[in-house]
Design an enzyme around this catalytic site. Structure first.
Site, PDB file in Angstrom:
ATOM      1  CB  CYS A 125      -0.959  -0.047   1.185  1.00 36.58           C
ATOM      2  SG  CYS A 125      -2.288   1.164   1.105  1.00 36.58           S
ATOM      3  CG  ASP A 183      -5.694  -1.488  -5.517  1.00 37.92           C
ATOM      4  OD1 ASP A 183      -6.495  -0.681  -5.019  1.00 37.92           O
ATOM      5  OD2 ASP A 183      -4.507  -1.574  -5.166  1.00 37.92           O
ATOM      6  CG  HIS A 214      -5.683  -1.677  -1.750  1.00 43.32           C
ATOM      7  ND1 HIS A 214      -4.568  -1.216  -2.410  1.00 43.32           N
ATOM      8  CD2 HIS A 214      -5.584  -1.225  -0.470  1.00 43.32           C
ATOM      9  CE1 HIS A 214      -3.836  -0.511  -1.569  1.00 43.32           C
ATOM     10  NE2 HIS A 214      -4.424  -0.506  -0.385  1.00 43.32           N
TER      11      HIS A 214
END
Length: 245
Positions: A125, A183, A214
């Site tokens: 991330c 994502d 994600h």
């Protein structure tokens, strides 16, 4: 191999940064990895990910990426309040401060008797972005970036022309870029933009898009994909065994 875990306070240009260290529980020197977390800092899934990599023969450093903005030891919950606070921190810390954190971690690693001089970067991330950003440092020998956010959008604060996308040509080490096709944080046009910049810069990189959402590496919650996570760990181990010789 078995591992041990310790905690250190590392002095950076913007204050003390608590950093967890996971390393093989045996004598010798091992290459190092800086493992950058999500916005929630060192949660249980991040600790387990670091331990996984350490068990394959690496010294893994997990810094508190927003140490200037929170009391030492802060871990945010995977809920709306935690997400809101983490995103607030993300937009309040300039990339330049992350750069000096990385240099402090490199300096610390090279002072440890159990570390070789070879250091890589890995993250998920925003941590994927910070691993990518760490690759601007010439002392980083490889970066494995899992669904890195905010590179394509240039939404993190920084000085003019110092955003990560603009500076891709300054990266000299090899990269691995991994994205989930489902994502929403890095949509197709964003992935395409990053790829184009890497191509134009003639970067050394591998590119992988998988059918995942994600945070598919996070081993808590409904988005976790265990099979893909194992695949990514194996690829990361192989990549760093090669680049951090």
């Amino acid at each position: 191999m078995n591992i041990v875990q310790q905690s250190h306070e590392i002095l950076t240009e913007t204050g003390m940064m608590r950093t967890s260290v996971y390393r093989p529980d045996q004598a010798g020197q091992f290459p190092s990895l800086i493992f950058y977390s999500e916005i929630f800092q060192e949660t249980a899934p991040i600790s387990r990910a670091a331990a996984m990599m350490a068990g394959h023969g690496f010294v893994v450093f997990v810094p508190e990426i927003f140490h200037e903005l929170n009391p030492i030891g802060t871990v945010l919950a995977y809920d709306e309040a935690g997400k809101d606070k983490g995103n607030q921190d993300k937009f309040n810390k300039p990339l330049e401060n992350h750069d000096t954190d990385t240099q402090a971690l490199i300096n610390f690693a090279r002072e440890q008797v159990y570390c070789t001089a070879n250091i890589g970067a890995m993250g998920v991330c925003i941590g994927g972005h910070l691993a990518f950003r760490a690759a601007l440092n010439p002392d980083i020998s490889g970066a494995f970036c899992l669904y890195p956010t905010d590179i394509h959008s240039n939404t993190l604060p920084c000085l003019p022309n110092n955003d990560s996308l603009t500076r891709i040509a300054d990266i000299r080490c090899e990269l691995v870029m991994v994205f989930g096709k489902q994502d929403p944080h890095v949509p197709p046009q964003g992935r395409k933009l990053i790829y184009q910049h890497l191509e134009q810069a003639q970067s050394q990189f591998s590119w992988l898009e998988v059918n995942a959402q994600h945070a598919f590496m996070r081993d808590e919650g409904e988005r976790f994909d265990p099979a893909l996570a194992v695949q990514m760990y194996l690829q990361a181990v192989s990549f760093f065994q090669r680049t951090l010789k």
